[in-house]
Design a protein around this motif. Sequence first.
Motif, short mmCIF file in Angstrom:
data_model
loop_
_atom_site.label_atom_id
_atom_site.label_comp_id
_atom_site.label_asym_id
_atom_site.label_seq_id
_atom_site.Cartn_x
_atom_site.Cartn_y
_atom_site.Cartn_z
N GLN A 1 27.69 46.03 27.50
CA GLN A 1 27.42 46.78 27.68
C GLN A 1 28.73 47.22 29.21
N LEU A 2 27.84 46.87 30.77
CA LEU A 2 28.84 46.57 31.37
C LEU A 2 30.48 45.96 31.60
N ILE A 3 30.57 44.85 30.68
CA ILE A 3 31.62 44.31 30.43
C ILE A 3 32.41 44.98 30.02
N LYS A 4 32.09 46.17 29.00
CA LYS A 4 32.62 46.89 28.25
C LYS A 4 33.51 48.36 29.11
N MET A 5 33.10 48.53 30.65
CA MET A 5 33.68 49.24 31.09
C MET A 5 34.29 48.70 32.56
N PRO A 6 35.36 49.74 31.75
CA PRO A 6 36.56 49.73 32.89
C PRO A 6 36.97 49.23 34.08
N GLY A 7 37.60 48.25 33.84
CA GLY A 7 37.65 47.48 35.24
C GLY A 7 36.43 46.02 35.89
N VAL A 8 35.52 46.10 35.51
CA VAL A 8 34.30 45.37 35.15
C VAL A 8 35.25 43.64 34.98
N LYS A 9 35.81 43.39 34.66
CA LYS A 9 36.23 42.17 33.86
C LYS A 9 36.90 41.57 35.46
N GLU A 10 38.01 42.90 36.06
CA GLU A 10 39.08 42.29 36.68
C GLU A 10 38.26 41.87 38.02
N VAL A 11 37.04 43.05 37.81
CA VAL A 11 36.10 42.39 38.97
C VAL A 11 35.69 41.53 39.33
N LEU A 12 35.36 40.83 38.58
CA LEU A 12 34.61 39.68 38.14
C LEU A 12 34.93 38.18 38.16
N ILE A 13 36.80 38.82 37.86
CA ILE A 13 37.52 37.32 38.05
C ILE A 13 38.09 37.60 38.77
N ALA A 14 37.97 38.54 40.07
CA ALA A 14 38.37 38.59 41.26
C ALA A 14 37.32 38.03 42.44
N PHE A 15 36.14 37.76 41.61
CA PHE A 15 34.84 37.03 42.80
C PHE A 15 35.37 35.92 42.58
N PHE A 16 34.74 35.73 41.34
CA PHE A 16 35.26 34.23 40.54
C PHE A 16 36.67 33.01 41.36
N CYS A 17 37.82 33.73 42.06
CA CYS A 17 39.03 34.09 42.01
C CYS A 17 38.26 33.43 43.52
N TYR A 18 37.84 34.83 45.04
CA TYR A 18 37.41 34.53 45.97
C TYR A 18 36.75 33.53 46.27
N CYS A 19 35.48 33.17 45.87
CA CYS A 19 34.42 32.51 46.07
C CYS A 19 35.10 30.62 45.79
N ALA A 20 36.12 30.78 44.41
CA ALA A 20 36.53 29.86 44.44
C ALA A 20 37.49 28.87 46.12
N VAL A 21 38.08 29.83 46.35
CA VAL A 21 39.39 29.54 47.83
C VAL A 21 38.26 29.52 48.69
#
Length: 196
Positions: A1-21
């Motif tokens: 249900q959370l994944i379907k919320m607008p903006g959730v995918k974007e923030v999760l990918i952004a968090f992934f990218c930040y920690c990768a950097v």
Amino acid sequence: QLIKMPGVKEVLIAFFCYCAVEQTAGLWGASYMVMNRGMSDEIAAKWSALFYLGITVGRFICGFISMKLDDKTMIRLGQRIIVGGIILLMLPLGNLVMCLGFIMIGLGCAPIYPSIIHSTPSNFGAGVSQAMIGMQMACAYVGITLMPPLFGALAEWVGIGLYPLYLLLITIFMILMLEKLNGIIKRKQEEKPQQL
């Protein structure tokens, strides 16, 4: 249900990218200095520690700056500083400038993680914020686990000189995701008065 919320995918990918950097910059910094710039192991280890000093000092300073700036502004400021630091790594201006670049990347990293976490209730609602933060942390660990070894494989194949470009591409992707998130949140806020 959370994944379907607008903006959730974007923030999760952004968090992934930040920690990768953050993790790739910290783990591979000394290797880049030795293999691409010809520094001795001992000096490279000392200079690469400046990245972590940048994060530490940056987090301390951000505690005061956050009283004046909102989360979105703090994140954007951090992203600009990271990009500036990466550009310094790319420029052939000597080891001192390169080391300044590492400090800047650390300083830029400082506000992003706490600001994304802090903005979660306002972005997605207090009711789901605990679950959202848990998902963000999971994506953070995936980024930390996967992306530094991926760079190692690419560096072996292409060369360690890829290091700044790798960091830059991930940072740009993080910026795009967070700006997309900002747009989604802005539209949600604009729709609220109409719904009332």
